[in-house]
Scaffold this motif. Structure first.
Motif, PDB file in Angstrom:
ATOM      1  N   TYR A   1      49.798  31.189  22.631  1.00  7.37           N
ATOM      2  CA  TYR A   1      48.953  32.283  22.188  1.00  7.37           C
ATOM      3  C   TYR A   1      47.579  31.727  21.844  1.00  7.37           C
ATOM      4  CZ  TYR A   1      49.606  30.714  17.381  1.00  7.37           C
ATOM      5  OH  TYR A   1      49.637  29.976  16.228  1.00  7.37           O
TER       6      TYR A   1
ATOM      7  N   ARG B   1      48.377  42.354  20.892  1.00  7.18           N
ATOM      8  CA  ARG B   1      46.910  42.313  20.938  1.00  7.18           C
ATOM      9  C   ARG B   1      46.387  42.799  19.586  1.00  7.18           C
ATOM     10  NH1 ARG B   1      48.080  40.015  24.871  1.00  7.18           N
ATOM     11  NH2 ARG B   1      47.320  40.239  27.003  1.00  7.18           N
TER      12      ARG B   1
ATOM     13  N   ASN C   1      46.257  37.203  20.200  1.00  8.11           N
ATOM     14  CA  ASN C   1      47.330  37.749  21.042  1.00  8.11           C
ATOM     15  C   ASN C   1      48.675  37.115  20.686  1.00  8.11           C
ATOM     16  OD1 ASN C   1      47.063  35.190  22.045  1.00  8.11           O
ATOM     17  ND2 ASN C   1      46.800  35.773  24.197  1.00  8.11           N
TER      18      ASN C   1
ATOM     19  N   TYR D   1      39.931  38.188  17.210  1.00  8.86           N
ATOM     20  CA  TYR D   1      40.856  38.470  18.319  1.00  8.86           C
ATOM     21  C   TYR D   1      42.063  37.531  18.202  1.00  8.86           C
ATOM     22  CZ  TYR D   1      42.996  38.563  22.940  1.00  8.86           C
ATOM     23  OH  TYR D   1      43.907  38.652  23.944  1.00  8.86           O
TER      24      TYR D   1
END
Length: 765
Positions: free
Chosen positions: A76, A93, A89, A87
């Protein structure tokens, strides 16, 4: 020293920019916590950090202003440019725009676990924002939260809704359930037939169609259970009314006057304080009372009548036992009991008849007391006369007023005419012991008594013995006391005899010693074996001898003691003192201030507490306190001048030392080459001892080394310090550099962790 100080100042200015790890003597792979590393990683705090490892790639600029991470296991990525975006993931998300993480202007989140998507606007906390919409495979719902106060959620598919106006209103609805709270005052809850209502803190109501409970605190409680013939109702109107109605039960209370009881066993009605009446359902038991004066109780086998506080009457019967009491308070008391005798009598024809025993007690208070029991009967006309006996007169007593008493039991007789005369005798014959005693007392002049005790055991002779004792006392002039203990199988006995014509004549004898004293002129005594003797002519002249010693004195002029290994002589108490023993001879004048001692190989003289001289092959001491003290023995020698001004100490084959002002300045030199110089301990220190070194110039410089290779170096009160410490049971060392005591510049912790030497940094401290 000045080169070290200059080096510390240069390092202080350059370390944040050019700090570089030093090579570990046991591990050349030392890594940095701060600075430029030797591997592929790069740390230039706080501007740049680059991590390039198989499982982690990371770039950090300006202390996390920009951060980018990529992990391999699990796979990830994370990144953020503060405060533009965030941000990740890791679990799906997660994207935030114009964000300090909280608050965020816009937040989008996709969860892999339930395939849900959420869009939030102006999110100021978890599930707290201006607006939020969530979409799931099963439907769509929206939730709103304004400054943590208002929250609304509605699931159109499940037909559920939540509404919260924090902290006052909470509303929850489903097809089968409805809950509404208006804190802290009102609440309701409905689930099928179940209902709950409450107005805090006074009113509560709960029902389920069959049972119900209502409370209006603190006045009313009402409950209902069951239906039909099994229904039960309870009502309380505090503190006046209480009612319970159930199958066969009807109880009513109007406090504090009316009490009505109706159940399967008993019916009663009470009007306080006037009367009370009741009876059992089979009419075998009943009661009746008028106020608190008259009480009547009836039950199977007993009747009680009380007219308070004058008359108590009662009769009770159980099988063949009968009891009766009749009391006219406080003058007349009568108690009777009838019960069958344990044995059965027969008449002249041989027919067995039951025999009833009658016991009683009569009291005409406070003059007459008469009683008859199973084993004893008595009559007392207080305070003149008392008489009692058992059936065969083996136990009896007679008393005339409170002064004369005479009692007899099978083992004891007692007669007294208080307070002048006491006479008594007792005996006891038991399985393993016999006892007899008697006494005569004509108070307070004559006391006479004797006792005999015999304890025997057929298996062990030491426990077969007897003790005989006698005493005669013409108080307080003449005393004659004697006792003898004989043991079966032993040729001699243990005894003593004491005769005293107080206070002049004392004659004490026993099986092991004897003495005769005529106060204050003469005393003589000895043990049976003549090993210990004494004689005294007044307390000022005497001789005391024992097995190994003899003492003679004429007080206060002369005293002489002769023992097995010691002799002493004193003239005029301690004006002159001489002592002789196998080790020395001492002479003292005004002893113990002036004393001269002569040993086999030396001598000693002291004038306490100023002069002290000793001269023996092992020890030499000369002292003129407080100016001078010198001591020499087999271990070494010491010289003190105006202690603690100066001390010179020598320990043979080991140490030569000089101390000034106790140990403000100490200089020590050892025969093996070690040396130590200290001034005020750490203000200046130069020490090399047993393989360890220590150098100090406080507060600028400190350095120490240990024989195992450990090392510590500090400048300017630990403004900069370096530590190298041996790790126990390993060939490795832990190294670190710090500034300002707390800020760690670099260490080899990561290198040691990779080798498995330590899991946590705390294990290395």
């Amino acid at each position: 020293m000045f080169r070290s100080i200059r080096l510390a100042l240069i390092l202080t200015l350059l370390l944040p920019f050019m700090a570089r790890a030093q090579k570990d003597s046991s591990d050349a792979g030392m890594k940095f916590d701060l600075g430029i590393g030797k591997a592929k990683n790069l740390k230039l705090w706080p501007f740049l950090s680059v991590t390039n490892e198989p499982e982690l790639k990371r770039l950090n600029i300006l202390f996390s202003l920009y951060d980018m991470q990529h992990h391999k296991k699990p796979d990830y990525s994370k990144s953020h440019l503060f405060p533009i975006y965030w941000y990740s993931n890791q679990y799906g998300r997660n994207f935030r725009l114009l964000s300090f993480y909280y608050p965020s202007l816009f937040h989008y989140e996709y969860q892999k676990s339930d395939s849900s998507r959420t869009w939030s606007l102006l999110e100021i906390g978890p599930h707290a924002g201006l607006a939020s919409i969530t979409a799931t495979p099963s439907g769509v719902y929206s939730q709103k939260n304004l400054l943590f106060l208002l929250w609304y959620q509605k699931d159109k598919i499940a037909q559920t809704s939540h509404f919260v106006f924090f902290p006052f209103i909470w509303d929850y609805k489903t097809p089968n359930e409805k809950t509404f709270l208006f804190l802290p005052f009102y609440g309701q809850d409905k689930q099928g037939l179940n209902r709950r209502y409450w107005i805090t803190p006074f009113f509560w109501h709960r029902s389920n169609g069959i049972n119900s409970h209502t409370t209006l605190f603190p006045i009313l409680w009402h409950s209902r259970k069951g239906t039909g013939e099994f229904e039960e109702r309870r009502t309380t109107l505090f503190p006046i009314f209480y009612s319970r109605k159930a199958e066969g039960i009807h109880n009513v209370t109007l406090f504090p006057f009316v009490f009505s009881l109706h159940n399967h066993k008993y019916h009663s009605f009470t009007l306080v304080p006037v009367f009370s009446i009741g009876h059992s359902t089979d009419s075998l038991s009943s009661h009746f009372s008028v106020g608190t004066l008259f009480w009547h109780f009836k039950s199977p086998g007993s009747i009680t009548n009380d007219f308070f506080p004058i008359w108590w009457y009662g009769v009770s019967k159980e099988k063949d036992d009968k009891n009766r009491h009749n009391v006219f308070f406080p003058v007349w008391w009568s108690f009777d009991s009838w019960f069958p005798k344990k044995t059965i009598a027969t008449d002249s024809a041989g027919v067995k008849n039951d025999s009833i025993v009658h016991t009683y007690s009569r009291v005409f208070f406070p003059l007459v007391f008469k009683s008859k029991g199973v084993n004893y009967q008595s009559f007392t006309l207080f305070p003149i006369f008392s008489e009692g006996h058992n059936k065969d007169y083996s136990r009896r007593h007679i008393g005339v007023t409170a002064l004369f008493w005479h009692s007899v039991t099978p083992n004891r007789t007692f007669t007294t005419f208080i307070p002048v005369w006491w006479q008594g005798a007792s005996h006891s014959e038991q399985k393993l012991a016999d006892y007899r005693s008697s006494y005569h007392v004509l108070f307070p002049l004559w006391w006479e008594g004797s006792s005999w005790y015999h304890k025997f055991n057929q298996f062990s002779n030491p426990y077969d013995y007897q003790v005989t004792s006698k005493h005669k006392i013409l108080f307080p002039i003449w005393w004659s006391l004697s006792s003898e203990r004989t043991v079966k199988g032993q040729p001699t006995s243990t005894w003593y005899s004491t005769k005293v014509l107080f206070p002049f004549y004392w004659n004490l004898k026993s099986n092991d010693q004897s003495s005769l004293t005529i106060l204050p002129l003469f005393s003589k005594g000895q043990t049976t074996d003549s090993l210990h003797k004494h004689w005294l002519i007044t307390p000022f002249t005497g001789v005391v001898t024992s097995r190994d010693s003899r003492s003679f004195w004429i007080f206060p002029f002369y005293h002489r003691y002769t023992g097995k290994d010691r002799q002493e002589k004193d003239i005029l108490l301690l004006v002159y003192h001489k002592e002789t023993n196998p080790d020395f001879v001492s002479y003292g004048v005004l002893w113990p201030f002036f004393e001269y001692i002569r040993y086999h190989d030396g001598s000693e003289f002291h004038f306490f507490p100023f002069l002290w001289f000793q001269n023996t092959p092992k020890t030499k001491v000369s002292s003129i306190l407080p100016f001078y003290l010198y001591r020499k023995d087999s271990a070494g020698q010491a010289l003190h001048i105006l202690w603690p001004l100066y001390t010179h100490k020598v320990v043979y084959d080991t140490l030569v030392a000089h101390y000034f002002l106790w140990r403000a300045l100490s200089i020590e030199k050892y025969k093996n080459g070690d040396a130590s110089t200290r001034f005020l301990y750490l203000v200046y220190a130069h020490v090399h001892k047993d393989g360890d070194t220590e150098n100090s110039l406080f507060p600028f410089y400190y350095r120490s080394t240990d024989s195992d290779g450990s090392y510590y170096h500090s400048l300017l009160l630990s403004f900069y310090n370096y530590r190298k410490q041996k790790i126990e049971n390993t060939p490795y060392y832990y190294q670190e550099q710090r500034i300002f005591w707390l800020i760690r510049l670099r260490s080899n912790y990561k290198s040691l962790k990779e080798k498995g030497v330590a899991k946590k940094r705390s294990e290395l401290r």
